[in-house]
Motif scaffolding. Structure first.
Motif, PDB file in Angstrom:
ATOM      1  N   ALA B  62       0.963  -1.239  -0.011  1.00  0.00           N
ATOM      2  CA  ALA B  62       0.054  -0.016   0.052  1.00  0.00           C
ATOM      3  C   ALA B  62       0.896   1.300  -0.098  1.00  0.00           C
ATOM      4  O   ALA B  62       0.534   2.198  -0.644  1.00  0.00           O
ATOM      5  N   ALA B  65       2.238   1.385  -3.507  1.00  0.00           N
ATOM      6  CA  ALA B  65       1.180   2.100  -4.419  1.00  0.00           C
ATOM      7  C   ALA B  65       1.180   3.457  -4.345  1.00  0.00           C
ATOM      8  O   ALA B  65       0.912   4.097  -5.542  1.00  0.00           O
ATOM      9  N   ALA B  66       1.266   4.081  -3.010  1.00  0.00           N
ATOM     10  CA  ALA B  66       0.869   5.608  -3.096  1.00  0.00           C
ATOM     11  C   ALA B  66       2.394   6.260  -3.476  1.00  0.00           C
ATOM     12  O   ALA B  66       2.155   7.573  -3.929  1.00  0.00           O
ATOM     13  N   MET B  94      -8.769  -3.147  -0.939  1.00  0.00           N
ATOM     14  CA  MET B  94      -8.523  -1.621  -0.767  1.00  0.00           C
ATOM     15  C   MET B  94      -7.237  -1.411  -1.404  1.00  0.00           C
ATOM     16  O   MET B  94      -7.173  -0.443  -2.209  1.00  0.00           O
ATOM     17  N   LEU B  95      -6.186  -2.478  -1.334  1.00  0.00           N
ATOM     18  CA  LEU B  95      -5.120  -2.186  -2.277  1.00  0.00           C
ATOM     19  C   LEU B  95      -5.347  -2.047  -3.584  1.00  0.00           C
ATOM     20  O   LEU B  95      -4.726  -1.168  -4.382  1.00  0.00           O
ATOM     21  N   ASN B  97      -7.865  -0.740  -5.186  1.00  0.00           N
ATOM     22  CA  ASN B  97      -8.491   0.530  -5.276  1.00  0.00           C
ATOM     23  C   ASN B  97      -7.411   1.703  -5.081  1.00  0.00           C
ATOM     24  O   ASN B  97      -7.285   2.363  -6.046  1.00  0.00           O
ATOM     25  N   ILE B  98      -6.718   1.600  -3.988  1.00  0.00           N
ATOM     26  CA  ILE B  98      -5.539   2.504  -3.927  1.00  0.00           C
ATOM     27  C   ILE B  98      -4.782   2.797  -5.003  1.00  0.00           C
ATOM     28  O   ILE B  98      -4.110   3.655  -5.541  1.00  0.00           O
ATOM     29  N   ARG B 100      -5.362   1.518  -8.262  1.00  0.00           N
ATOM     30  CA  ARG B 100      -6.176   1.602  -9.315  1.00  0.00           C
ATOM     31  C   ARG B 100      -5.819   0.469 -10.193  1.00  0.00           C
ATOM     32  O   ARG B 100      -5.644   0.675 -11.503  1.00  0.00           O
TER      33      ARG B 100
END
Ligand SMILES: [Ca+2]
Ligand SMILES: [Ca+2]
Ligand SMILES: [Ca+2]
Ligand SMILES: [Ca+2]
Ligand SMILES: [Ca+2]
Ligand SMILES: [Ca+2]
Lengths: 363, 363
Positions: B62, B65-66, B94-95, B97-98, B100
């Motif tokens: 996560a 990803a950011a 969640m990951l 979506n975060i 995309r």
């Protein structure tokens, strides 16, 4: 006082796709960091548009950590009943390292019957599982060769990796709803406290904070170093009080509708460990917007009006940490960002002191 | 072929603090993204310096990803036996979506007795728990009102939030060590496959890939669209073959030492579902660096030598996806970054085709 953002998604797929919701939250986390706000916080809920976009708060907070430099990251709250403590302590320790010591670990018991039912966890074990889970995390963070022999978990001897970044351990916060015993215990343990003013009479919340602070002082905590998180829905209009009032109602109505749907199962559920919760179904219906505003349970208004509300909140509750719910998902991210910038510019300086140490470090 | 990074921490607190390890990994994830590499991947392990800095791969991914825009994020592997499927499916969604839609969800059975013992999960239930966990995630991602009635998990009807970003669902990869049956099943299910060449004879690995690809084709998968991940330790010296050879030995020795410590419990453990694993203790001791190099089980050498190794790997195993372990924690992040840049500049173009669709989307 300190101020941060509470990310509590109250949207479902029909209202906003989750990728957009998270992109907006990460943008607002960056804004919070830029503005020097205290924290970003998010919730653990499942299945319902009441928080259900966030089944794992650590996942979002890890992404937020990677986008920010100084804002604290708060689980508000992580639920030990739904995750094995080896897993929970481990991923929180990862987040503490990834963020270089910015984690504050908030833990809660959860209160929605559907969530307990889905995980196959009896609600009547809620208190024990919570206490065991928090104690297991604390020991895994502070000790090596931990041997844990609880009723629900038994393991060891083993040493958790990674070790947390903060020593002796990340600050622990405990979510409390109605119980003076829980608040007193949190104070005595040196934990922070997370409360929700919107569901409590002011006098009752003052009572909870008093027993919490007594417990804190009785165990040798420095007065004023205790750590109380309070959450408020916040809707600001820069110039127009009536516009804020109208839009704030829509905002509060959405939150209440999502909460009402999530607590439906309380109509057919009873638990010794959640006495009175069967009244939530009716209680949520009775929430009155005008009364909530009169009682400062919502931060709605112009900057001047919100400042007045915060003065009364400080007078009633002391130097608390305020978590602002500015982004339910139902309003635009641009408005939420503007709210934060206007608050930081025109409202918060009167209330903020230099950033303090976390409760664990202050003891 | 495709190329990415495998983050497999083989360090403990005495060697490198976890905050530094993660900062380095996030830096390398950014480099991977900039260079157009396929993926970053990380492991789930506990307690030992063999992977133990990563008890929750989703937490690191996560954060990665950011910090990135196009690189895929791969759990390599997440262990369903240690996390309730409602939690695992939820945080992976969640990951997804975060990021995309950049998640590839790799699942594994785990193989270290200490980990099963700590979680109180019998190793003899490993296969069933794995199959139930993967099936539960797949159904939670693709169906609404899921009612799941397994031996280990039962829940529903309920609908997971958030819904995953990728439809019908994020690609599923399955980690396999030695079992042809597991590889055949993965192919038939349309899953990707993750294998570790360093622990297998070449002919045996070729046999596993053959039954995997047969299963894939038998269930209607397009030839060449199947998805095989292979991991290699990689140590490059731009000019000096002898220097690469010497430093590669230190790198491999560290990995082997950490693995040897982690598998100690196999000396006193037996499980029907892990037949032959009791020989791991001796097997790890017998790993020979020179033989591993001769058999192309390590990507060590100058750019030219590594290119030669990759040509042979492609010849033997086909168009696989290669996960490069360039950052054990024992070498500098600067060297790891330089390795990636030199590879991307001088070695990989010969082997890379335009990025393909994920296996799920290709079917
Ligand atoms: Ca044990
Ligand atoms: Ca709301
Ligand atoms: Ca009861
Ligand atoms: Ca049920
Ligand atoms: Ca290594
Ligand atoms: Ca057995």
């Amino acid at each position: 006082m300190r101020f941060g953002i509470n990310f509590f998604p109250t949207v479902g797929p029909a209202e906003k796709p989750a990728d957009r919701y998270f992109a907006e939250c990460l943008r607002l986390a960056e804004v919070a960091d830029e503005l020097g706000l205290d924290h970003v916080k998010t919730v653990e809920h499942y299945f319902h548009p009441y928080g259900g976009y966030s089944p794992d708060p650590v996942t979002f907070l890890a992404a937020a950590a990677a986008r920010t430099a100084s804002v604290r990251l708060v689980t508000g709250a992580a639920i030990p009943a739904f995750t094995h403590p080896l897993k929970l302590a481990g991923k929180l320790a990862m987040l503490d390292n990834i963020s270089r010591g910015r984690l504050q670990a908030g833990f809660g018991r959860a209160f929605l019957p559907d969530e307990f039912d889905a995980f196959g966890v009896p609600m009547d074990e809620s208190r024990e599982r919570f206490q065991e889970g928090v104690e297991a995390c604390r020991r895994l963070w502070t000790e090596e060769d931990v041997r844990f022999e609880g009723r629900h978990y038994a393991f060891g001897p083993l040493t958790l990796l990674p070790r947390p970044y903060q020593r002796p351990h990340p600050a622990i916060l405990v979510a409390a709803a109605f119980s003076p015993e829980s608040c007193a215990a949190a104070g005595r343990a040196g934990h922070g406290l997370m409360v929700v003013p919107s569901i409590l009479d002011r006098e009752r919340l003052q009572g909870l904070l008093a027993v919490y602070r007594e417990g804190w002082a009785a165990s040798g905590g420095a007065p004023g170093a205790e750590h109380v998180h309070v959450s408020y829905e916040c809707y600001l209009d820069e110039h127009d009080s009536s516009a804020a009032y109208a839009a704030g109602r829509a905002y509060a109505d959405n939150y209440r509708a999502k909460l009402a749907e999530a607590v439906t199962a309380w109509g057919r559920t009873r638990s010794d460990q959640y006495q009175g919760y069967e009244r939530l179904v009716e209680g949520v219906k009775r929430i009155d917007y005008d009364a909530s505003l009169r009682e400062d349970k919502l931060l709605v208004g112009t900057p001047e009006e919100i400042a007045e509300r915060l003065r009364r909140i400080r007078e009633h509750f002391g130097e608390v940490t305020v978590s602002l719910h500015v982004n339910s998902g139902t309003t635009t991210v641009e408005r939420a960002e503007r709210t934060l910038r206007v608050l930081a510019d025109r409202v918060l300086p009167e209330f903020t002191r230099p950033r303090e140490q976390s409760p664990a470090a202050a003891r």
